[in-house]
Design a protein around this motif. Structure first.
Motif, mmCIF file in Angstrom:
data_model
loop_
_atom_site.group_PDB
_atom_site.id
_atom_site.type_symbol
_atom_site.label_atom_id
_atom_site.label_comp_id
_atom_site.label_asym_id
_atom_site.label_seq_id
_atom_site.Cartn_x
_atom_site.Cartn_y
_atom_site.Cartn_z
ATOM 1 N N THR A 168 -27.033 -9.366 17.554
ATOM 2 C CA THR A 168 -27.895 -10.121 16.125
ATOM 3 C C THR A 168 -28.603 -10.971 16.420
ATOM 4 O OG1 THR A 168 -25.788 -11.663 16.941
ATOM 5 C CG2 THR A 168 -24.896 -9.952 15.312
ATOM 6 N N THR A 169 -29.912 -10.986 16.003
ATOM 7 C CA THR A 169 -31.008 -11.609 16.054
ATOM 8 C C THR A 169 -30.711 -13.274 16.061
ATOM 9 O OG1 THR A 169 -32.015 -10.874 14.349
ATOM 10 C CG2 THR A 169 -32.253 -9.657 15.826
ATOM 11 N N ALA A 170 -29.650 -13.498 14.941
ATOM 12 C CA ALA A 170 -29.491 -15.076 14.525
ATOM 13 C C ALA A 170 -28.669 -16.383 15.385
ATOM 14 C CB ALA A 170 -28.479 -15.071 12.564
ATOM 15 N N ASP A 171 -27.945 -15.469 16.170
ATOM 16 C CA ASP A 171 -27.279 -16.024 16.902
ATOM 17 C C ASP A 171 -26.947 -15.716 18.491
ATOM 18 O OD1 ASP A 171 -25.696 -14.279 16.815
ATOM 19 O OD2 ASP A 171 -23.690 -15.604 15.500
ATOM 20 N N GLY A 172 -27.758 -14.593 18.288
ATOM 21 C CA GLY A 172 -27.403 -13.816 19.930
ATOM 22 C C GLY A 172 -26.650 -13.779 20.258
ATOM 23 N N SER A 173 -25.888 -13.126 19.895
ATOM 24 C CA SER A 173 -23.959 -12.664 19.566
ATOM 25 C C SER A 173 -24.421 -11.305 20.302
ATOM 26 C CB SER A 173 -23.148 -13.185 18.525
ATOM 27 O OG SER A 173 -23.375 -12.611 17.171
ATOM 28 N N SER A 174 -23.268 -10.669 20.772
ATOM 29 C CA SER A 174 -23.428 -9.611 21.477
ATOM 30 C C SER A 174 -22.437 -8.361 20.292
ATOM 31 C CB SER A 174 -23.081 -9.151 23.090
ATOM 32 O OG SER A 174 -23.098 -7.726 22.768
ATOM 33 N N ARG A 175 -23.226 -7.729 20.197
ATOM 34 C CA ARG A 175 -22.143 -6.615 19.817
ATOM 35 C C ARG A 175 -22.253 -5.390 20.307
ATOM 36 N NH1 ARG A 175 -23.608 -7.281 13.937
ATOM 37 N NH2 ARG A 175 -21.495 -5.076 13.861
ATOM 38 N N GLY A 176 -22.227 -5.346 21.276
ATOM 39 C CA GLY A 176 -21.716 -4.894 22.644
ATOM 40 C C GLY A 176 -22.976 -4.010 23.628
ATOM 41 N N ASN A 177 -22.023 -3.474 24.856
ATOM 42 C CA ASN A 177 -22.364 -3.092 25.378
ATOM 43 C C ASN A 177 -22.162 -1.390 25.793
ATOM 44 O OD1 ASN A 177 -23.631 -1.541 28.174
ATOM 45 N ND2 ASN A 177 -22.359 -3.234 29.210
ATOM 46 N N LEU A 178 -23.310 -0.386 24.581
ATOM 47 C CA LEU A 178 -22.836 0.857 25.236
ATOM 48 C C LEU A 178 -22.557 1.680 25.859
ATOM 49 C CD1 LEU A 178 -24.913 0.239 22.350
ATOM 50 C CD2 LEU A 178 -25.827 2.066 22.744
ATOM 51 N N GLU A 179 -22.620 1.384 26.979
ATOM 52 C CA GLU A 179 -21.863 2.246 28.392
ATOM 53 C C GLU A 179 -19.858 1.846 28.549
ATOM 54 O OE1 GLU A 179 -22.509 1.413 32.588
ATOM 55 O OE2 GLU A 179 -25.013 1.324 31.992
ATOM 56 N N ASN A 180 -19.447 0.561 27.532
ATOM 57 C CA ASN A 180 -18.159 0.335 27.006
ATOM 58 C C ASN A 180 -17.275 1.165 25.379
ATOM 59 O OD1 ASN A 180 -17.964 -1.034 29.412
ATOM 60 N ND2 ASN A 180 -18.641 -2.746 28.036
ATOM 61 N N TRP A 181 -18.595 1.790 25.302
ATOM 62 C CA TRP A 181 -18.315 2.434 23.673
ATOM 63 C C TRP A 181 -17.541 3.891 24.439
ATOM 64 C CZ3 TRP A 181 -22.282 2.061 19.704
ATOM 65 C CH2 TRP A 181 -22.618 0.395 19.829
ATOM 66 N N ARG A 182 -17.301 4.338 23.279
ATOM 67 C CA ARG A 182 -16.586 5.526 23.182
ATOM 68 C C ARG A 182 -17.112 7.370 23.537
ATOM 69 N NH1 ARG A 182 -13.414 3.554 19.810
ATOM 70 N NH2 ARG A 182 -13.956 4.418 18.247
#
Length: 339
Positions: A168-182
């Motif tokens: 997220t651009t507002a606070d820099g929080s991660s929404r995920g590393n795609l390698e860890n997705w299903r």
């Protein structure tokens, strides 16, 4: 210590010092050439940003080399307006700019910087795990996708490894590393240990397209999926670095059309999402970029300029099979259209 060992050590030291000195001299020559080049014609930034424009990395030789610049869509080859930012890759959407950059030092590092485009002040920053490769913002600028090379420096490099994340651009929080997705490929769970993912493009604030690949399988796939669901499903194979059209009806990407001396050669293709049909644009053969949509029927992409190391040009091309590329912005890279 035996004489042969002493001689061998001395030779190694001389070679290492020689290579290091050559590299330093090469960098200095490049910097001197840039500094000696004439200043690029420029104009006021506020005036350009007030209307439809294109933001890009300027690669014309001169003091402004590497700075982020902008030109009006109506006059792409005209005088450019410069920002104070120096980026390797850039994208702009909503109120934000995403800037992937190299931070030189004793140990070179890399980072993602988010800027408020009304002030060009940095609002967020976080480290990148390797060489900057791709970045895209969602339409409203609230989400950003980034790809970096963890190993290797090109998609033509054998055994390269990437890391792709959404923040997220507002606070820099991660929404995920795609390698860890299903991942699901051809209807089956895809769990290959050598899988790589790169080149995010946003359909909306939850749906994306991206690339998945496996070196062992020797394939790449166009994937689509959900950020909230942390999952991706294959749509087609032999497709990389997708870019969704402004009306969300099409997705453009590069695909391998031949292999020369063991290296892939790509050209642009455009897929009609609803119909599932693909149009290859053969005249674009030779690119290695994530294309940008100028409008609903025109694409932009960058190419290195032959014989001028470090200089690149942005070309435009239509989306029909017979379309021919046209030089659009000389001395430019990583175009981002702001309508």
């Amino acid at each position: 210590m035996p004489r042969r060992v002493v001689v061998l050590v001395a030779v190694v030291v001389v070679v290492v010092l020689g290579v290091g000195a050559y590299a330093v001299q090469a960098v200095r020559r490049h910097q001197q050439a840039l500094a000696a080049a004439p200043t690029v014609a420029s104009t006021a930034l506020a005036g350009v940003l007030a209307g439809p424009h294109i933001v890009f990395r300027s690669t014309l030789p001169g003091p402004q080399y590497g700075l982020v610049a902008a030109v009006p869509i109506a006059d792409p080859a005209g005088a450019r307006a410069f920002t104070p930012l120096a980026c390797d890759r850039v994208d702009v959407a909503g109120s934000f700019a995403s800037c992937l950059r190299t931070v030189p030092g004793v140990a070179t590092t890399f980072e993602t910087d988010i800027y408020d485009v009304s002030t060009w002040q940095r609002t967020q920053t976080w480290p990148l795990p390797g060489i900057p490769s791709r970045t895209r913002l969602s339409d409203d600028g609230t989400l950003v996708g980034t790809t970096a090379f963890v190993t290797g420096d090109s998609y033509a490099t054998i055994g390269f490894s990437t890391r792709t994340e959404i923040h997220t651009t507002a606070d820099g929080s991660s929404r995920g590393n795609l390698e860890n997705w299903r991942l699901t490929v051809d209807g089956q769970p895809f769990t290959a240990s050598d899988r790589n993912l790169w080149g995010v493009t946003f359909v909306d604030d939850d749906t994306i397209f991206a690339t998945a690949a496996s070196h062992a399988a020797g394939k790449t796939w166009l994937m689509t999926g959900s950020i909230s669901g942390q999952s991706l499903t294959s749509v087609a194979d032999n497709a990389e670095c997708p870019s969704v059209s402004p009306d969300r009806s099409k997705v453009a990407y590069k695909k391998v059309v031949e292999t020369v001396n063991g290296q892939p050669v790509w050209a642009v293709a455009v897929r009609d999402i609803a119909a599932g049909t693909e149009t290859l644009i053969p005249a674009t053969k030779g690119l290695d970029d994530q294309v940008e949509w100028l409008d609903g029927s025109t694409l932009l992409y960058g190419l290195p300029r032959a014989g001028q190391a470090g200089t690149t040009d942005v070309y435009s091309v239509g989306i029909t099979a017979d379309a021919q590329p046209v030089l659009f912005i000389p001395g430019a890279w990583s175009p981002s259209v702001v309508r």
